[in-house]
Motif scaffolding. Structure first.
Motif, short mmCIF file in Angstrom:
data_model
loop_
_atom_site.label_atom_id
_atom_site.label_comp_id
_atom_site.label_asym_id
_atom_site.label_seq_id
_atom_site.Cartn_x
_atom_site.Cartn_y
_atom_site.Cartn_z
N GLU A 54 52.28 48.55 38.21
CA GLU A 54 50.97 47.93 37.51
C GLU A 54 49.94 48.68 38.02
O GLU A 54 48.91 48.50 38.54
CB GLU A 54 50.79 46.42 37.70
N ARG A 55 50.04 49.98 37.99
CA ARG A 55 49.04 50.94 38.59
C ARG A 55 48.12 51.32 37.68
O ARG A 55 48.43 51.71 36.40
CB ARG A 55 49.96 52.23 38.96
N PRO A 56 46.86 51.59 37.94
CA PRO A 56 45.78 51.76 36.98
C PRO A 56 46.28 53.28 36.39
O PRO A 56 46.69 54.01 37.03
CB PRO A 56 44.65 51.91 37.80
N ALA A 57 45.90 53.27 35.03
CA ALA A 57 46.28 54.35 34.48
C ALA A 57 45.71 55.72 34.72
O ALA A 57 46.24 56.96 34.79
CB ALA A 57 46.13 54.52 33.04
N ASP A 58 44.62 55.61 35.64
CA ASP A 58 43.86 56.79 35.96
C ASP A 58 44.10 57.37 37.41
O ASP A 58 43.39 58.30 37.92
CB ASP A 58 42.22 56.48 35.73
N ASN A 59 45.06 56.68 37.97
CA ASN A 59 45.31 56.98 39.60
C ASN A 59 46.55 58.08 39.39
O ASN A 59 47.75 57.68 39.34
CB ASN A 59 45.86 55.63 40.06
N PRO A 60 46.38 59.31 39.84
CA PRO A 60 47.12 60.40 39.76
C PRO A 60 48.44 60.11 40.84
O PRO A 60 48.36 59.42 41.72
CB PRO A 60 46.45 61.59 39.84
#
Ligand code: AMP
Ligand code: MG
Length: 345
Positions: A54-60
């Motif tokens: 459930e990682r924010p999509a903008d976190n590389p």
């Protein structure tokens, strides 16, 4: 989905590598923390990591390689800074940030021109990457926002039912994540402190910069050089308070805050170097390494943050340490876990 928790035998590492080749995600140990690995060249597989965490999509994500030569296939240019630092610290807890080649899936570095790469020293990680035959995109194996896992059972606690397999390789030695270093310029810049300290980098390159967000919250509206620094992270469910300052007033303030929480009917717990526990009388304490041993403190930090929840504490009161050497990474994680709830005495 059933999640198998298996010892990292050759047979099981081979099975994990086959899952990765089929586009699945597996949990595996590294020397820093446990990772969630998928084929970094397969955008669909990489998306499964974001879903499981459930990682924010903008976190590389960081790409993990097994041979240093693989770096030049991922980045446009290996700069002199990157060359010097990878020579000195690979394999190990150093992640270099460089301009990405165009074939790297956007899912690995959403919205960014750069990509981050690391060569872990953990033998299980190394064999897994070799057998999978691709760079592994691998963030820490916690659910987003939670403390990173440093043992397989903590991965299971966060990932059961979300991924098919976790390889158990024992407890991670370093205990905090890698140091993310921007190597695009002529001076290395630490975006996220970690297992390789600023002092170690300085001894190789002569100078080093540390991003100001290492110990202070990101200013409202500011762009994070390291996107992960924007999100709440490493936090237990309990509230956390960090107390910083000279020893005697520090211990007194910690005890006072403990007594206030207990008087309100809460469940406080103190987290401090074990030598000072006798000063705390009958108050409940979790021992956090020896005084001045920042390596031991790094190793046990995340498991202590999880322990605060296991004992159903409502408030964890942690002793701040000097932000030098590994202490910088420790304080970076602790302050973010506490959402910068700090008292200076
Ligand atoms: P994790 O693997 O969970 O420890 O997270 C990796 C962190 O590395 C991210 O949260 C970012 O802060 C940082 N990172 C990875 N790739 C990049 C990149 N291309 N640019 C800036 N920071 C990055
Ligand atoms: Mg992480």
């Amino acid at each position: 989905m059933e999640t198998l928790l298996l010892p990292a035998t050759t047979e099981n590492i081979t099975a994990a590598a086959q899952l990765i080749q089929r586009g699945e995600v597996v949990g595996f140990p590294t020397e820093t923390v446990y990772g969630l690995g998928a084929d970094g060249m397969n955008a669909e597989a990489v998306q499964k990591i974001f879903a499981a965490k459930e990682r924010p999509a903008d976190n590389p994500l960081i790409l993990h390689i097994a041979e240093r030569e693989e770096l030049s296939a991922i980045v446009k240019e290996v700069t002199p800074v990157a060359l010097a630092l990878t020579r000195a610290f690979w394999p190990g807890p150093l992640t270099v940030l460089l301009p990405a080649k165009p074939h790297i899936p956007q899912a690995v570095h959403p919205g960014l021109d750069t990509v981050t790469v690391r060569m872990p020293s953990h033998p299980i990680a190394n064999v897994l990457i070799r057998l999978a035959g691709c760079p592994l995109a691998a963030p820490s194996a916690n659910r987003s926002g939670r403390p990173s896992p440093t043992c397989a059972k903590d991965v299971m606690a966060d990932m059961e039912g979300r991924i098919p397999m976790i390889l158990d390789g024992g407890v991670c030695g370093v205990g905090v994540e890698s140091t993310v270093v921007d190597c695009t310029g002529s001076v290395p810049k630490i975006l996220r402190p970690g297992g390789v300290t600023p002092e170690m980098i300085e001894s190789v390159w002569g100078n080093v910069e540390v991003d100001e967000t290492a110990l202070t919250p990101l200013a409202e509206g500011a762009v994070a050089a390291s996107p992960g620094m924007r999100h709440r992270h490493y936090a237990p469910k309990a509230r956390l308070l960090v107390v910083e300052g000279p020893l005697e007033p520090q211990l007194k303030r910690m005890a006072a805050r403990y007594d206030e929480e207990a008087a309100k009917g809460g469940v406080p717990v103190l987290v401090l170097a074990k030598s000072w526990i006798p000063c705390m009388g009958r108050r409940r304490c979790l021992p956090w390494g020896d005084v001045g041993d920042s390596a031991a403190m790094a190793e046990s930090l995340f498991s202590l943050l999880r322990e605060i929840d296991h004992i159903h504490a409502t408030l964890g009161i942690c002793q701040g340490i000097e932000p030098h050497g590994l202490g910088l990474a420790v304080m970076n994680r602790l302050l973010r876990a506490a959402a910068h709830n700090v008292e200076y005495v």
